[in-house]
Design an enzyme around this catalytic site. Structure first.
Site, PDB file in Angstrom:
ATOM      1  CD  GLN A  20      68.878  59.287  14.515  1.00  9.86           C
ATOM      2  OE1 GLN A  20      68.593  60.142  13.687  1.00  9.86           O
ATOM      3  NE2 GLN A  20      68.245  58.126  14.596  1.00  9.86           N
ATOM      4  CE1 TYR A  27      68.925  58.809   4.777  1.00  8.06           C
ATOM      5  CE2 TYR A  27      68.003  58.102   6.864  1.00  8.06           C
ATOM      6  CZ  TYR A  27      67.882  58.793   5.678  1.00  8.06           C
ATOM      7  OH  TYR A  27      66.722  59.472   5.392  1.00  8.06           O
ATOM      8  NE  ARG A  71      64.794  54.813  15.496  1.00  5.86           N
ATOM      9  CZ  ARG A  71      63.660  55.433  15.200  1.00  5.86           C
ATOM     10  NH1 ARG A  71      63.586  56.207  14.135  1.00  5.86           N
ATOM     11  NH2 ARG A  71      62.606  55.289  15.952  1.00  5.86           N
ATOM     12  N   GLY A 111      56.053  58.686  16.886  1.00  6.97           N
ATOM     13  CA  GLY A 111      56.510  59.741  16.009  1.00  6.97           C
ATOM     14  C   GLY A 111      55.451  60.769  15.705  1.00  6.97           C
TER      15      GLY A 111
END
Length: 374
Positions: A101, A188, A235, A331
């Site tokens: 990622q 982000y 994502r 997760g």
């Protein structure tokens, strides 16, 4: 669970996955210091979870300015590339597929984490409020801190950042990764360009929705030219209801999130990428995505669709059976249960996760969770 769709094989790009259970990106802050280098401890962690059908690494900063939390790994130095090679070799020895990622936090950072203690970079000079970053205060010790005020990138710097993503993708291939996922979620950098809440630019990267999607489009194009569109995922974290904290940080809720994210997903479809990963809100009593949005996602995007966000096996199976998802990511359950697919197949109980050891530290709470003992 043995007969559920979780254990049917499925193609993702050129790869045939052994099941539909995904290890998603999970920040664990265990890289070697100095240098933010992936290490043997991390390799062990990923090997333990290699029964997943598909694996994506924790967020990995593409350049020094891309870091927002202490001890997270990078993929821009020769030492970092070599460190990740140990991880990919170990995972491949287990017969699995792993993507890196690619991560840039943008404004969600602190001057102490930036080169020469400079201001973080962002689309616009707007601070990220109601969120903390994690900074090192002494070797092996850290503390939460408010993000520093960012400075706005120039147009030339934005274009240079696109090329930094491409270089990070080259580095990922050098490190042995099977593909890459671009982190465009959770407030982000790429998310900051998409959102009208954080992007008040007046150049070609700001203003209209099509302009705000330009950075995403250029990054995808540049990275796809390196790895191939069928080795690329993206994502997103669309939110449809929010507190003020969510609005400014955890997904940057738009006035019309449906329109914004369907337009963004059309960018992915036009590029022909392998998959879309959607991170849903994962806090207590968080709102679910509207069914109308899930249906439009499926109608818009022809690649594989992954959903993550406090899924149980039962809830995930229902979404697979509906045809709206192709894979489900777990997760916290995967953190605490390295043998999660086997536990799901046999309906075995799950270990609880230890929140105190989630970020940073030693092998405790990282590689010492036990497999199920019959």
């Amino acid at each position: 669970m043995k007969a559920s769709q979780f254990f049917q094989k499925i193609h993702l790009g050129p790869y045939l996955l052994k099941n539909r259970i995904v290890l998603p990106p999970l920040t664990r802050s265990r890289s070697t210091q100095p240098g933010n280098i992936a290490n043997e401890l991390m390799a062990t962690y990923y090997i333990q979870r290699a029964s997943a059908g598909f694996m994506v690494t924790e967020g990995t900063q593409i350049e020094p300015r891309g870091q927002g939390y202490a001890w997270t790994p990078g993929i821009y130095s020769p030492e970092q590339i070599a460190g990740w090679r140990h991880v990919t070799d170990a995972v491949h020895a287990e017969g699995n597929i792993i993507f890196a990622q690619l991560w840039h936090v943008g404004r969600v950072s602190h001057t102490s984490l930036q080169p020469n203690a400079e201001a973080p970079v962002a689309p616009s000079a707007i601070a990220a409020n109601n969120v903390k970053v994690f900074i090192e205060t002494a070797p092996g010790m850290g503390a939460l801190a408010d993000p520093s005020m960012p400075r706005a990138l120039t147009t030339a710097e934005v274009k240079a950042l696109v090329q930094l993503y491409a270089q990070a993708a080259r580095n990922a291939l050098s490190a042995g990764f099977d593909g890459v996922e671009i982190h465009c979620a959770n407030g982000y950098l790429v998310n900051q360009f998409i959102s009208a809440q954080s992007n008040q630019r007046e150049d070609e990267y700001g203003g209209s929705l099509s302009n705000r999607l330009r950075f995403l489009q250029e990054v995808i194009q540049a990275v796809a030219e390196v790895v191939g569109a069928d080795h690329l995922g993206v994502r997103f974290a669309p939110l449809f209801e929010s507190t003020e904290q969510d609005r400014v940080y955890m997904g940057l809720v738009e006035d019309d999130p449906h329109t914004t994210y369907i337009a963004a997903i059309k960018v992915l479809e036009d590029a022909g990428i392998a998959y879309l990963s959607i991170a849903e809100a994962d806090w207590d009593h968080a709102p679910e995505l509207p069914d109308s949005f899930r249906q439009d996602v499926r109608q818009t995007f022809s690649g594989r669709i992954i959903y993550a966000g406090r899924y149980t096996a039962e809830r995930g199976a229902r979404l697979l059976d509906s045809g709206l998802a192709d894979l489900i990511a777990f997760g916290r359950p995967f953190i605490a249960n390295p043998d999660l697919p086997e536990r799901m197949a046999n309906d075995w109980p799950l270990n609880p996760v230890d929140p105190s050891s989630m970020y940073g530290g030693t092998e405790k709470g990282y590689i010492d969770y036990p497999a199920y003992q019959q």
